[in-house]
Design a protein around this motif. Structure first.
Motif, PDB file in Angstrom:
ATOM      1  N   ASP A 302       0.803  -1.203   0.000  1.00  0.00           N
ATOM      2  CA  ASP A 302       0.000   0.000   0.000  1.00  0.00           C
ATOM      3  C   ASP A 302       0.837   1.255   0.000  1.00  0.00           C
ATOM      4  O   ASP A 302       0.379   2.312  -0.374  1.00  0.00           O
ATOM      5  N   SER A 303       2.060   1.228   0.484  1.00  0.00           N
ATOM      6  CA  SER A 303       2.805   2.471   0.663  1.00  0.00           C
ATOM      7  C   SER A 303       3.935   2.638  -0.305  1.00  0.00           C
ATOM      8  O   SER A 303       4.655   3.599  -0.283  1.00  0.00           O
ATOM      9  N   GLY A 304       4.189   1.655  -1.182  1.00  0.00           N
ATOM     10  CA  GLY A 304       5.283   1.824  -2.142  1.00  0.00           C
ATOM     11  C   GLY A 304       6.325   0.762  -1.925  1.00  0.00           C
ATOM     12  O   GLY A 304       6.317   0.021  -0.953  1.00  0.00           O
ATOM     13  N   ASP A 305       7.332   0.707  -2.824  1.00  0.00           N
ATOM     14  CA  ASP A 305       8.387  -0.299  -2.788  1.00  0.00           C
ATOM     15  C   ASP A 305       9.587   0.235  -2.029  1.00  0.00           C
ATOM     16  O   ASP A 305       9.969   1.370  -2.182  1.00  0.00           O
ATOM     17  N   SER A 306      10.200  -0.629  -1.251  1.00  0.00           N
ATOM     18  CA  SER A 306      11.412  -0.190  -0.560  1.00  0.00           C
ATOM     19  C   SER A 306      12.079  -1.354   0.123  1.00  0.00           C
ATOM     20  O   SER A 306      11.527  -2.403   0.333  1.00  0.00           O
ATOM     21  N   GLY A 307      13.293  -1.147   0.597  1.00  0.00           N
ATOM     22  CA  GLY A 307      14.034  -2.143   1.385  1.00  0.00           C
ATOM     23  C   GLY A 307      14.882  -1.441   2.394  1.00  0.00           C
ATOM     24  O   GLY A 307      14.934  -0.236   2.456  1.00  0.00           O
ATOM     25  N   ASP A 308      15.570  -2.176   3.252  1.00  0.00           N
ATOM     26  CA  ASP A 308      16.425  -1.610   4.295  1.00  0.00           C
ATOM     27  C   ASP A 308      17.872  -1.842   3.906  1.00  0.00           C
ATOM     28  O   ASP A 308      18.302  -2.969   3.764  1.00  0.00           O
ATOM     29  N   SER A 309      18.593  -0.750   3.704  1.00  0.00           N
ATOM     30  CA  SER A 309      19.969  -0.895   3.235  1.00  0.00           C
ATOM     31  C   SER A 309      20.918  -1.252   4.352  1.00  0.00           C
ATOM     32  O   SER A 309      21.913  -1.921   4.138  1.00  0.00           O
ATOM     33  N   GLY A 310      20.590  -0.811   5.535  1.00  0.00           N
ATOM     34  CA  GLY A 310      21.573  -1.004   6.584  1.00  0.00           C
ATOM     35  C   GLY A 310      21.395  -2.290   7.326  1.00  0.00           C
ATOM     36  O   GLY A 310      22.348  -2.977   7.611  1.00  0.00           O
ATOM     37  N   GLY A 311      20.179  -2.734   7.556  1.00  0.00           N
ATOM     38  CA  GLY A 311      19.808  -3.735   8.548  1.00  0.00           C
ATOM     39  C   GLY A 311      20.800  -4.833   8.799  1.00  0.00           C
ATOM     40  O   GLY A 311      21.893  -4.877   8.290  1.00  0.00           O
ATOM     41  N   SER A 312      20.413  -5.688   9.719  1.00  0.00           N
ATOM     42  CA  SER A 312      21.257  -6.822  10.083  1.00  0.00           C
ATOM     43  C   SER A 312      20.866  -8.037   9.287  1.00  0.00           C
ATOM     44  O   SER A 312      19.963  -8.015   8.484  1.00  0.00           O
ATOM     45  N   GLY A 313      21.498  -9.136   9.520  1.00  0.00           N
ATOM     46  CA  GLY A 313      21.188 -10.390   8.848  1.00  0.00           C
ATOM     47  C   GLY A 313      22.357 -10.919   8.084  1.00  0.00           C
ATOM     48  O   GLY A 313      23.422 -10.316   8.022  1.00  0.00           O
ATOM     49  N   GLN A 314      22.167 -12.060   7.513  1.00  0.00           N
ATOM     50  CA  GLN A 314      23.254 -12.755   6.805  1.00  0.00           C
ATOM     51  C   GLN A 314      23.328 -12.285   5.362  1.00  0.00           C
ATOM     52  O   GLN A 314      22.331 -11.944   4.759  1.00  0.00           O
ATOM     53  N   LEU A 332      16.992 -11.617   9.050  1.00  0.00           N
ATOM     54  CA  LEU A 332      16.608 -10.213   9.077  1.00  0.00           C
ATOM     55  C   LEU A 332      17.175  -9.468  10.280  1.00  0.00           C
ATOM     56  O   LEU A 332      17.001  -8.257  10.390  1.00  0.00           O
ATOM     57  N   GLY A 333      17.820 -10.168  11.230  1.00  0.00           N
ATOM     58  CA  GLY A 333      18.436  -9.510  12.375  1.00  0.00           C
ATOM     59  C   GLY A 333      17.662  -9.684  13.665  1.00  0.00           C
ATOM     60  O   GLY A 333      18.051  -9.105  14.686  1.00  0.00           O
ATOM     61  N   GLY A 334      16.583 -10.430  13.622  1.00  0.00           N
ATOM     62  CA  GLY A 334      15.833 -10.699  14.834  1.00  0.00           C
ATOM     63  C   GLY A 334      14.993  -9.513  15.278  1.00  0.00           C
ATOM     64  O   GLY A 334      15.044  -8.418  14.702  1.00  0.00           O
ATOM     65  N   PRO A 335      14.184  -9.719  16.336  1.00  0.00           N
ATOM     66  CA  PRO A 335      13.332  -8.650  16.845  1.00  0.00           C
ATOM     67  C   PRO A 335      14.144  -7.393  17.159  1.00  0.00           C
ATOM     68  O   PRO A 335      15.248  -7.468  17.708  1.00  0.00           O
ATOM     69  N   GLY A 336      13.575  -6.242  16.826  1.00  0.00           N
ATOM     70  CA  GLY A 336      14.265  -4.984  17.025  1.00  0.00           C
ATOM     71  C   GLY A 336      14.948  -4.488  15.781  1.00  0.00           C
ATOM     72  O   GLY A 336      15.254  -3.302  15.666  1.00  0.00           O
ATOM     73  N   SER A 337      15.204  -5.416  14.830  1.00  0.00           N
ATOM     74  CA  SER A 337      15.819  -5.007  13.562  1.00  0.00           C
ATOM     75  C   SER A 337      14.768  -4.304  12.681  1.00  0.00           C
ATOM     76  O   SER A 337      13.599  -4.684  12.665  1.00  0.00           O
TER      77      SER A 337
END
Length: 408
Positions: A302-314, A332-337
């Motif tokens: 509903d709000s548009g396309d995007s991703g997280d450039s910084g986040g955690s994860g493998q 994805l880095g677990g809860p809080g990410s």
């Protein structure tokens, strides 16, 4: 004395011969002289004739017979005492029947006989001349007949059969008490003749003024603004649509519009131009991811396309083995990410999720197909491995920022 007696006998004998001759001649005269009735165009006279044929009788009485005349009995018929010789001469007439005039010929002697010969039934009709009027010597050679008929009149929404004795459409309307307006028209010319079973339609025509209001669309001007992020829009000057009033002459036929002509127009409210700023500012480089985030990308529904450039994860290490929900959460880095919160909001960690409202957003990050392809993806995002989806999401975030996801 004897001689005197002899002379007397001779005298008597001579007288007897003369008397005998006279008596015989009278008998012959009476036998040859015949009385006949001669009727010419309805007028009868008695004539005596020594003639042997009808034609001789006609000639001796100065009756000229033309080719189209009627003679009864025939001209070659013999004469008998007391016979009736009938001559009906051919007569030219001008007959106007139900408004149509034609030149006709008839051997009838009256108007009624002429109509009967021409097959016109005068019963209930209006005849301009008395039916018993004579046609002899060219009299009453012009007359009109208007026969009774049933005409259907269609006017003002009604369809009415009208029994009339009328010759023209105008006569029918007059008898039906139908009045015509200045602009009204009729389906047939008013002077046109009408026939039994015909239909006359009155077309009610009017022209009225009608005022309509039209919108004058505002003009929108776009200006680049380097202080706004790329793609962002902001209204600098709010515009407003204007209005104009247009007067038309509208012509209707039986209530339906058939023509309109513009008579005048006036602007009653001026349009105001709108200025919109378009951002051209390049986004700040995204910080490197803090963890070994996955390799897949997504697109918000509903709000548009995007991703997280910084986040955690493998990082995407090429492993394409199936991943459990807990493994996806760890990627994805677990809860809080931030990535964790985005995926939980967008797809509840379902890599094959499809937006049920529009069927246009797919996968963990609810990519649109165009956004997915824009960062190098192929096929449907929901068919890609979770690591592939995470990888593409991070690429999208780096190009356009976190604003691609409402859940960010």
């Amino acid at each position: 004395m004897f001689s005197a007696l002899r002379n007397r006998k001779v005298q008597i004998a001579g007288q007897t011969v003369v008397i005998t001759a006279l008596v015989g001649g009278t008998a012959a005269f009476v036998g040859l002289n015949k009385q006949v009735d001669l009727t010419v165009d309805g007028e009868t006279q008695q004539v005596r004739t020594f003639s042997d044929s009808v034609s001789d009788v006609l000639e001796s009485n100065d009756v000229d017979v033309a080719q189209d005349d009627q003679v009864q009995p025939g001209a070659d018929a013999g004469i008998t005492r007391g016979m009736n010789i009938i001559v009906n001469t051919s007569k030219d007439i001008d007959l106007t029947l139900d408004g149509v005039t034609s030149e006709e010929s008839t051997i009838g002697n009256t108007v009624a006989e002429a109509l009967a010969e021409l097959g016109v039934d005068p019963e209930g009709a209006e005849v301009s001349t008395d039916l018993d009027a004579t046609l002899a010597d060219g009299e009453n050679s012009e007359f009109s007949v208007v026969t009774p008929k049933t005409i259907t009149v269609v006017a003002d929404g009604d369809r009415t059969p009208v029994d009339v004795t009328a010759a023209t459409a105008q006569d029918v309307l007059d008898e039906a008490d139908i009045e015509l307006g200045d602009q009204d028209t009729v389906s047939t010319p008013l002077s046109a003749p009408v026939s039994d079973g015909g239909v006359i339609e009155v077309l009610r025509t009017s022209t009225d003024e009608k005022t309509e209001t039209e919108t004058i669309e505002k003009k929108v001007t776009e200006k680049n603004d380097s202080s706004l992020p790329r793609g962002e829009k902001k209204v600098e000057t709010e515009g407003k649509d204007g209005k104009r009033e247009i007067v038309y002459a509208v012509t209707t036929v039986n209530g339906e519009e058939v023509k309109r002509t513009k008579k005048s127009e006036e602007v009653v409210a001026q349009a105001k131009d709108e200025v919109v700023l378009i951002g051209t500012k390049e986004p700040e480089p995204a910080p490197a991811p803090e963890d070994n985030g996955g390799d897949d990308s997504g697109d918000s529904g509903d709000s548009g396309d995007s991703g997280d450039s910084g986040g955690s994860g493998q990082e995407d290490n090429g492993d394409r083995s199936p991943m459990s929900k807990s493994e996806i959460q760890a990627m994805l880095g677990g809860p809080g990410s931030r990535w964790y919160n985005i995926v939980k909001c967008e797809s509840e960690f379902n890599p094959r999720a499809v937006n049920q409202q529009n069927n246009a957003h797919f996968g963990l990050f609810q990519f649109k197909i165009a956004s997915w392809q824009g960062v190098g993806g192929s096929g449907n995002p929901a068919d890609a491995h979770p690591r592939e989806q995470f990888k593409r999401a991070k690429m999208l975030q780096q190009q356009y920022g976190w604003g691609q996801w409402a859940c960010a």
